[in-house]
Scaffold this motif. Structure first.
Motif, mmCIF file in Angstrom:
data_model
loop_
_atom_site.group_PDB
_atom_site.id
_atom_site.type_symbol
_atom_site.label_atom_id
_atom_site.label_comp_id
_atom_site.label_asym_id
_atom_site.label_seq_id
_atom_site.Cartn_x
_atom_site.Cartn_y
_atom_site.Cartn_z
ATOM 1 N N GLY A 1 0.859 -1.191 -0.064
ATOM 2 C CA GLY A 1 0.131 0.103 -0.082
ATOM 3 C C GLY A 1 0.943 1.130 -0.057
ATOM 4 O O GLY A 1 1.973 1.302 0.507
ATOM 5 N N SER A 2 0.314 2.386 -0.651
ATOM 6 C CA SER A 2 1.111 3.611 -0.496
ATOM 7 C C SER A 2 -0.357 4.699 -0.789
ATOM 8 O O SER A 2 -1.184 4.234 -1.129
ATOM 9 C CB SER A 2 1.720 3.774 -1.714
ATOM 10 O OG SER A 2 1.122 3.977 -2.783
ATOM 11 N N ALA A 3 -0.035 5.830 -0.280
ATOM 12 C CA ALA A 3 -0.767 6.965 -0.227
ATOM 13 C C ALA A 3 -1.386 7.113 -1.604
ATOM 14 O O ALA A 3 -2.474 7.407 -2.026
ATOM 15 C CB ALA A 3 -0.175 8.313 0.130
ATOM 16 N N ARG B 1 -1.376 4.915 -4.258
ATOM 17 C CA ARG B 1 -2.077 3.651 -4.481
ATOM 18 C C ARG B 1 -3.628 3.822 -3.971
ATOM 19 O O ARG B 1 -4.730 3.802 -4.880
ATOM 20 C CB ARG B 1 -1.539 2.298 -4.052
ATOM 21 C CG ARG B 1 -2.349 1.098 -4.671
ATOM 22 C CD ARG B 1 -1.807 -0.223 -3.759
ATOM 23 N NE ARG B 1 -2.147 -1.291 -4.247
ATOM 24 C CZ ARG B 1 -3.318 -2.019 -3.958
ATOM 25 N NH1 ARG B 1 -4.031 -1.224 -2.939
ATOM 26 N NH2 ARG B 1 -3.805 -3.002 -4.495
ATOM 27 N N ASP B 2 -3.718 4.342 -2.706
ATOM 28 C CA ASP B 2 -4.869 4.497 -2.056
ATOM 29 C C ASP B 2 -5.807 5.520 -2.634
ATOM 30 O O ASP B 2 -6.964 5.213 -3.023
ATOM 31 C CB ASP B 2 -4.605 4.722 -0.525
ATOM 32 C CG ASP B 2 -4.135 3.859 0.065
ATOM 33 O OD1 ASP B 2 -4.067 2.521 -0.460
ATOM 34 O OD2 ASP B 2 -3.555 3.875 1.287
ATOM 35 N N GLU B 3 -5.014 6.677 -2.932
ATOM 36 C CA GLU B 3 -5.732 7.868 -3.800
ATOM 37 C C GLU B 3 -6.403 7.247 -5.138
ATOM 38 O O GLU B 3 -7.565 7.699 -5.282
ATOM 39 C CB GLU B 3 -4.686 9.029 -4.127
ATOM 40 C CG GLU B 3 -5.443 10.039 -4.724
ATOM 41 C CD GLU B 3 -4.080 11.159 -5.379
ATOM 42 O OE1 GLU B 3 -4.535 11.913 -6.077
ATOM 43 O OE2 GLU B 3 -2.993 10.715 -4.765
ATOM 44 N N LEU C 1 -7.012 4.066 -6.133
ATOM 45 C CA LEU C 1 -7.948 3.063 -6.004
ATOM 46 C C LEU C 1 -9.378 4.087 -5.596
ATOM 47 O O LEU C 1 -10.432 3.729 -6.195
ATOM 48 C CB LEU C 1 -7.672 2.359 -4.783
ATOM 49 C CG LEU C 1 -8.728 1.214 -4.329
ATOM 50 C CD1 LEU C 1 -8.995 0.258 -5.676
ATOM 51 C CD2 LEU C 1 -8.102 0.487 -3.232
ATOM 52 N N GLU C 2 -9.382 4.970 -4.815
ATOM 53 C CA GLU C 2 -10.576 5.739 -4.518
ATOM 54 C C GLU C 2 -11.134 6.459 -5.750
ATOM 55 O O GLU C 2 -12.128 6.263 -5.859
ATOM 56 C CB GLU C 2 -10.183 6.702 -3.338
ATOM 57 C CG GLU C 2 -11.571 7.444 -2.985
ATOM 58 C CD GLU C 2 -12.265 6.196 -2.017
ATOM 59 O OE1 GLU C 2 -13.587 6.558 -2.124
ATOM 60 O OE2 GLU C 2 -12.000 5.151 -1.722
ATOM 61 N N TYR D 1 -12.439 3.603 -7.941
ATOM 62 C CA TYR D 1 -13.608 3.100 -7.221
ATOM 63 C C TYR D 1 -14.913 4.236 -7.797
ATOM 64 O O TYR D 1 -16.029 3.765 -8.243
ATOM 65 C CB TYR D 1 -13.597 3.179 -5.784
ATOM 66 C CG TYR D 1 -14.790 2.606 -5.266
ATOM 67 C CD1 TYR D 1 -15.565 1.531 -5.594
ATOM 68 C CD2 TYR D 1 -15.465 3.307 -4.374
ATOM 69 C CE1 TYR D 1 -16.610 0.963 -4.762
ATOM 70 C CE2 TYR D 1 -16.590 3.023 -3.687
ATOM 71 C CZ TYR D 1 -17.139 1.691 -3.919
ATOM 72 O OH TYR D 1 -18.270 1.292 -3.424
ATOM 73 N N ALA E 1 -9.076 -5.239 -6.276
ATOM 74 C CA ALA E 1 -8.759 -4.266 -5.487
ATOM 75 C C ALA E 1 -10.271 -3.349 -5.364
ATOM 76 O O ALA E 1 -10.742 -3.109 -4.261
ATOM 77 C CB ALA E 1 -7.750 -3.274 -5.696
ATOM 78 N N ARG F 1 -12.902 -2.822 -2.309
ATOM 79 C CA ARG F 1 -13.244 -1.517 -1.988
ATOM 80 C C ARG F 1 -14.932 -1.461 -2.116
ATOM 81 O O ARG F 1 -15.313 -0.925 -0.918
ATOM 82 C CB ARG F 1 -12.834 -0.435 -2.884
ATOM 83 C CG ARG F 1 -13.081 0.850 -2.650
ATOM 84 C CD ARG F 1 -12.392 1.333 -1.219
ATOM 85 N NE ARG F 1 -13.153 2.909 -1.343
ATOM 86 C CZ ARG F 1 -14.504 3.096 -0.668
ATOM 87 N NH1 ARG F 1 -15.390 2.246 -0.319
ATOM 88 N NH2 ARG F 1 -14.679 4.310 -0.568
#
Length: 190
Positions: free
Chosen positions: A8-10, A12-14, A16-17, A20, A60, A64
């Motif tokens: 995970g990384s910031a 990647r999270d951004e 992914l959001e 989504y 992923a 989510r």
């Protein structure tokens, strides 16, 4: 961690959001990396680096979506009472019938159907896991198979009514079906 999973990384999270939100608006059925990447301010290469493959990105996104689904179902269940099966079904249905949740529910149906039709792809196990999730939540509110609210029957009614609602948009009729089921459960409990 498999060779295809990335830590995970910031960023990647951004992404992914953002992906989504894109999937909620456009679905997953025909997901293509180029349009997705352009829409979320990235590139296919960055997405592949961060997620490992398109299949891993889809997994992923399904994770989510499942997290959202579970959080929503828990909130609905808790609003209905800790051990009142009928109230939990009623508040869950109230959440499902809310037009604001339609994009997530359409995405859920797409993923569910793909999981059944492509059991070895990125959708593997999605349908089975959501059945287990919903059954578990309904069982937690005191449902049992003795007439006080069978979780499997409650799930069948909710899912059937939901599919009907998504196909027809007829909230009044589908809500009446759920309420009729709850009256039958109440009568059986007496």
């Amino acid at each position: 961690m498999s060779q295809h999973e990335r830590p995970g990384s910031a960023r990647r999270d951004e992404l992914l959001e953002r992906a989504y939100r894109y999937a909620l608006a456009h679905g997953l059925a025909e997901l293509s990396l180029r349009p997705l990447a352009a829409a979320i301010g990235s590139s296919p290469r960055v997405l592949l680096f961060l997620f490992g493959s398109k299949d891993q990105l889809v997994r992923a996104l399904l994770g989510r979506a499942r997290a959202d689904e579970l959080a929503a179902l828990r909130r609905a269940r808790e609003a209905g009472g800790a051990d009142d099966f009928a109230a939990a079904v009623r508040t869950t249905w109230g959440w499902l019938v809310d037009p604001a949740h339609r994009p997530m529910l359409v995405l859920w149906v797409q993923a569910y159907a793909r999981s059944l039709g492509e059991p070895d792809g990125p959708w593997t196990g999605f349908a089975r896991q959501t059945v287990e999730d919903w059954l578990g939540l309904l069982a937690e509110v005191g449902g049992d198979d003795t007439g006080d609210g069978d979780p499997a029957l409650g799930l069948a009614v909710l899912r059937g009514a939901l599919l009907d609602l998504l196909a027809t948009g007829d909230a009044e009729r589908t809500t009446a079906v759920v309420e009729r089921y709850l009256r039958l459960v109440g009568a059986a409990a007496r």
